[in-house]
Motif scaffolding. Structure first.
Motif, PDB file in Angstrom:
ATOM      1  N   ALA A   1      -3.607   4.560  -8.988  1.00 22.71           N
ATOM      2  CA  ALA A   1      -2.866   5.327  -7.981  1.00 22.71           C
ATOM      3  C   ALA A   1      -2.261   6.585  -8.589  1.00 22.71           C
ATOM      4  CB  ALA A   1      -1.767   4.465  -7.362  1.00 22.71           C
TER       5      ALA A   1
ATOM      6  N   SER B   1       1.190   7.683  -6.028  1.00 22.88           N
ATOM      7  CA  SER B   1       0.219   8.789  -6.018  1.00 22.88           C
ATOM      8  C   SER B   1       0.917  10.129  -5.788  1.00 22.88           C
ATOM      9  CB  SER B   1      -0.849   8.558  -4.943  1.00 22.88           C
ATOM     10  OG  SER B   1      -1.686   7.475  -5.275  1.00 22.88           O
ATOM     11  N   LEU B   2       1.928  10.145  -4.922  1.00 21.49           N
ATOM     12  CA  LEU B   2       2.686  11.378  -4.688  1.00 21.49           C
ATOM     13  C   LEU B   2       3.407  11.822  -5.958  1.00 21.49           C
ATOM     14  CD1 LEU B   2       4.244  10.832  -1.145  1.00 21.49           C
ATOM     15  CD2 LEU B   2       2.291  12.263  -1.766  1.00 21.49           C
TER      16      LEU B   2
ATOM     17  N   GLY C   1      -3.470  10.708  -7.979  1.00 24.73           N
ATOM     18  CA  GLY C   1      -2.533  11.766  -7.596  1.00 24.73           C
ATOM     19  C   GLY C   1      -2.584  12.945  -8.546  1.00 24.73           C
TER      20      GLY C   1
ATOM     21  N   LEU D   1       0.823  -1.203   0.000  1.00 23.42           N
ATOM     22  CA  LEU D   1       0.000   0.000   0.000  1.00 23.42           C
ATOM     23  C   LEU D   1       0.858   1.255   0.000  1.00 23.42           C
ATOM     24  CD1 LEU D   1      -2.875   1.136   0.109  1.00 23.42           C
ATOM     25  CD2 LEU D   1      -2.733   1.061   2.615  1.00 23.42           C
ATOM     26  N   ILE D   2       1.975   1.218   0.743  1.00 25.80           N
ATOM     27  CA  ILE D   2       2.855   2.382   0.817  1.00 25.80           C
ATOM     28  C   ILE D   2       3.475   2.679  -0.549  1.00 25.80           C
ATOM     29  CG2 ILE D   2       4.847   0.991   1.509  1.00 25.80           C
ATOM     30  CD1 ILE D   2       4.035   4.623   2.591  1.00 25.80           C
ATOM     31  N   ASP D   3       3.715   1.620  -1.366  1.00 23.19           N
ATOM     32  CA  ASP D   3       4.269   1.810  -2.705  1.00 23.19           C
ATOM     33  C   ASP D   3       3.292   2.575  -3.590  1.00 23.19           C
ATOM     34  OD1 ASP D   3       6.599   0.394  -2.058  1.00 23.19           O
ATOM     35  OD2 ASP D   3       5.633  -1.523  -2.512  1.00 23.19           O
ATOM     36  N   TYR D   4       2.012   2.219  -3.466  1.00 23.91           N
ATOM     37  CA  TYR D   4       0.995   2.930  -4.262  1.00 23.91           C
ATOM     38  C   TYR D   4       0.816   4.359  -3.776  1.00 23.91           C
ATOM     39  CZ  TYR D   4      -0.173  -1.494  -6.480  1.00 23.91           C
ATOM     40  OH  TYR D   4      -0.115  -2.658  -7.213  1.00 23.91           O
ATOM     41  N   PHE D   5       1.029   4.578  -2.490  1.00 22.97           N
ATOM     42  CA  PHE D   5       0.964   5.938  -1.957  1.00 22.97           C
ATOM     43  C   PHE D   5       2.076   6.796  -2.558  1.00 22.97           C
ATOM     44  CE2 PHE D   5       2.239   9.074   1.315  1.00 22.97           C
ATOM     45  CZ  PHE D   5       1.064   9.828   1.348  1.00 22.97           C
ATOM     46  N   VAL D   6       3.281   6.221  -2.678  1.00 16.93           N
ATOM     47  CA  VAL D   6       4.410   6.937  -3.282  1.00 16.93           C
ATOM     48  C   VAL D   6       4.120   7.232  -4.760  1.00 16.93           C
ATOM     49  CG1 VAL D   6       6.846   6.756  -3.949  1.00 16.93           C
ATOM     50  CG2 VAL D   6       6.111   6.007  -1.677  1.00 16.93           C
TER      51      VAL D   6
ATOM     52  N   GLN E   1      10.042   0.366  -6.839  1.00 17.16           N
ATOM     53  CA  GLN E   1       8.703   0.531  -6.285  1.00 17.16           C
ATOM     54  C   GLN E   1       7.892  -0.737  -6.488  1.00 17.16           C
ATOM     55  OE1 GLN E   1       7.896   3.116  -4.553  1.00 17.16           O
ATOM     56  NE2 GLN E   1       9.816   4.145  -4.968  1.00 17.16           N
TER      57      GLN E   1
END
Length: 306
Positions: free
Chosen positions: A76, A12-13, A80, A5-10, A306
């Motif tokens: 994702a 999105s950033l 973003g 999940l954190i990879d998809y957050f990155v 990623q």
């Protein structure tokens, strides 16, 4: 590849950074994607949208089709980009109107560093590669000197503007927002986003989808068959585009927009010390440095798998 999940957050950033770049004339979201290490995956994922995807959907269901599409990555990323465009449109519009030198200084530093990053991807140099670099630089510089045409709010024009702009947005070095400025479509589209004009946004969005799906196939072919020449030409595009985002300008002539307001029509780059009015020189230099260093931060993030 397996992602958390954190990879998809990155991801999105990175989409947020792409969206912010695409809103400003002179900066390419494609450059941000290239620098942050997701460009090839983006182009490949867009090329997955074809007839075979629909065959997979019919034969194996939504889950298989979504996996073939690389849907989680695209979702994702575009979340973003969408959040960035919708949230930053109003702020960037205000900054461009009140402190243009500062915002252009930041992006000038960012794009200057992009030249180094994209250029170092070129593996071999020869006469053809150098010629591609020079041609790209001259073409981009010439485009920056072309005055924008009068704006139009007709549906066909907005559709075409969306298609052309999205093609530029996914090219490292070519600014989709700058193409909109040349077409005279930047202000009406930015106002539509700012005021949530659904009709205009939908028309431009449909044009963007058509342009995106068609142009991504050409890009994939170019990178596969002529990678070094393509990279050299793109590096040239970035070099030539620097003229457009040089912070200090002298307005040569004005035109009246659709609201009866006088807006710059022709301008030229000048020395900050020849600029009439507050040149914000110390602050601009600091922001150039910040923009320059931002690229290396994004590059470091992109180097991580990623």
């Amino acid at each position: 590849m397996q992602r958390r999940l954190i990879d998809y957050f990155v991801i999105s950033l990175k989409g947020v950074a792409m969206g912010a770049a695409d809103v400003v004339p002179g900066v390419s979201g494609g450059t941000i994607a290239f620098i942050s290490g997701i460009y090839e995956e983006l182009i490949s994922s867009l090329n997955n949208i074809n007839f075979s995807l629909f065959k997979t959907l019919r034969a194996d269901g939504v889950k298989s089709a979504w996996k073939q599409l690389n849907g989680n990555f695209l979702l994702a990323l575009f979340i973003g980009i969408g959040v960035s465009v919708l949230s930053l449109a109003k702020a960037l519009k205000w900054v461009l109107e009140h402190y243009p030198i500062l915002i252009w200084a930041f992006f000038f530093g960012l794009v200057l560093a992009s030249i180094l990053f994209v250029g170092k991807q070129i593996k071999t140099w020869n006469v053809t590669i150098i010629l591609g670099l020079l041609v790209g630089s001259l073409v981009a510089y010439y485009i920056t000197t072309i005055p924008s045409i009068s704006s139009s709010n007709s549906s066909w024009f907005l559709f075409l503007a969306g298609a052309l702009a999205i093609c530029a947005m996914i090219l490292p070095g070519i600014s989709g927002a700058f193409i909109l400025v040349l077409l005279g479509a930047y202000k009406p589209i930015l106002e539509a986003v700012d005021t949530f004009n659904i009709k205009t946004i939908a028309i431009v969005g449909c044009g963007a989808i058509v342009g995106l799906l068609s142009f991504s196939k050409l890009l994939k072919w170019l990178f596969k068959k002529h990678e070094n020449l393509t990279l050299a030409t793109l590096t040239g595009f970035i070099i030539g585009s620097l003229n457009k985002i040089w912070p200090w300008k002298k307005v040569l002539s004005y035109r009246t927009d659709s609201h009866g307001k006088e807006v710059p029509f022709l301008s030229e780059s000048i020395s900050p010390f020849s600029y009439e009015g507050e040149n914000f020189f110390p602050y601009a230099i600091v922001l150039m440095v910040v923009g320059f260093l931002t690229i290396f931060i994004l590059e470091k993030l992109g180097s991580k798998k990623q």
